[in-house]
Design an enzyme around this catalytic site. Structure first.
Site, PDB file in Angstrom:
ATOM      1  N   ASN A 110       0.892  -1.171   0.028  1.00 19.47           N
ATOM      2  CA  ASN A 110       0.214  -0.031  -0.110  1.00 19.47           C
ATOM      3  C   ASN A 110       1.059   1.208   0.087  1.00 19.47           C
ATOM      4  OD1 ASN A 110      -1.822   2.002   0.567  1.00 19.47           O
ATOM      5  ND2 ASN A 110      -2.947   1.062   2.094  1.00 19.47           N
ATOM      6  N   LYS A 127       3.479   1.477   3.368  1.00 20.60           N
ATOM      7  CA  LYS A 127       2.766   1.420   4.528  1.00 20.60           C
ATOM      8  C   LYS A 127       2.897   0.457   5.411  1.00 20.60           C
ATOM      9  CE  LYS A 127      -2.307   1.729   6.268  1.00 20.60           C
ATOM     10  NZ  LYS A 127      -3.671   1.662   5.827  1.00 20.60           N
ATOM     11  N   ASN A 197      -8.474   6.057   3.960  1.00 19.21           N
ATOM     12  CA  ASN A 197      -9.778   5.571   3.813  1.00 19.21           C
ATOM     13  C   ASN A 197     -10.299   4.929   4.993  1.00 19.21           C
ATOM     14  OD1 ASN A 197     -10.240   4.814   0.525  1.00 19.21           O
ATOM     15  ND2 ASN A 197      -8.034   4.839   1.168  1.00 19.21           N
TER      16      ASN A 197
END
Ligand code: ING
Length: 316
Positions: A110, A127, A197
């Site tokens: 990510n 990430k 998100n």
């Protein structure tokens, strides 16, 4: 004469929902519209969301192979994203863009990249704090499968100097962890930029929805203040095929105050001509790390992963 001592015009480009049915080309058109608005506002840097090119697919159970096929990028820029890079270079605007990265040797991250004012990629972040789970939770209304689809980031938290500003990156859940900001502040970061998100519903316990927004904001406000950082966060939000995610894109000052906050759960640009001198003041006084920190007492922070027994030091 402006009261800003070291102004830096910064924009955050919030994205509303991206459906499973939306093509990357359609999404890039929306990113370009936001970039044009940022240019009109005089921005020098724009923050786009985490996984900004597709719907938040970790909410769906599928094989890693299917996820890679449908949602991962093999190159950045790729054919669909090149128009965004080209226009940013024309406008002389740098940007942060989150996406799902497939490496040539098959690893999955990510990821977010940072570009300079010529749309050259100067930084990449993969990430590190991956929330959620890797198995299927039968009873949950949706999944959160980042631990299934992504490897833990292998490049650490870094800080790059772009357009004369020392800028670090993180992604979504990272913003809830104090270590994220401290490691970058110890590299003299002035701004941390991130995308997120964040589902409104907690699949693990019946958490009141308003707490999703408050924990999102206090995570950034507290750590911006505690590390004398500007923090700029771009949401992908609204209801994606019926699955709602919070908005709340924000620019947060080293004072801990919210300087700009999104008003909608749609595509929306927020902007602030931030004064980097505010961070300098806090780093000179309140959070002068060299003067005030005492690492000899912080050992547990890197020695332990999970909480353990109290040290229970006896007074001598
Ligand atoms: N999303 C959420 C986030 O950290 C989450 C997951 C929400 C974890 C609330 C804990 C509490 O904002 C992503 N993508 O990390």
């Amino acid at each position: 004469m402006s009261g800003l001592k070291r102004p830096f015009p910064l924009a955050v480009a919030q994205l509303g929902p991206i459906s499973l049915a939306d093509s990357r080309a359609a999404v890039v058109k929306r990113l370009i519209a936001l970039l044009r608005e940022a240019h009109a506002r005089g921005a020098k840097f724009v923050v786009f969301p985490e996984l900004a090119l597709t719907t938040f697919f970790p909410r769906y159970w599928m094989s890693e192979e299917e996820a890679v096929e449908r949602f991962f990028e093999r190159s950045m820029p790729g054919p669909e994203t090149k128009p965004l890079f080209d226009l940013a270079a024309e406008f002389k605007i740098g940007f942060y863009l989150g996406y799902a990265e497939l490496t040539p040797d098959g690893r999955r991250f990510n990821t977010a990249i940072m570009t300079d004012e010529n749309a050259k990629i100067v930084g990449r972040y993969r990430k590190i704090h991956l929330p959620g789970h890797s198995h299927h939770i039968e009873t949950a209304p949706f999944q959160h499968l980042e631990k299934k689809f992504f490897d833990v980031g292998n490049e650490g938290f870094n800080v790059w100097t772009t357009q004369g500003v020392r800028m670090g990156m993180c992604i979504c859940n990272d913003r809830r962890w104090a270590e994220t900001y401290r490691v970058m502040a110890l590299q003299s970061a002035e701004i941390v930029v991130l995308g997120y998100n964040t589902p409104s519903v907690n699949i693990h316990w019946p958490e009141a929805p308003h707490l999703r927004m408050s924990s999102h904001l206090i995570s950034m406000q507290g750590n911006a203040y505690g590390n004398a950082l500007w923090v700029a966060a771009a949401a992908k939000c609204g209801s994606e095929d019926g699955f709602h995610m919070i908005g709340g894109s924000a620019i947060v000052s080293p004072t801990g105050e919210i300087t700009a906050l999104a008003q909608t759960e749609a595509d929306e640009l927020i902007f602030a001509n931030i004064d980097l001198a505010i961070g300098e003041t806090f780093r000179e006084h309140v959070f002068n790390f060299a003067k005030h920190r005492r690492p000899e007492h912080y050992g547990l922070i890197v020695e332990r992963t999970g909480a353990g027994a109290p040290l229970g030091k006896k007074p001598d």
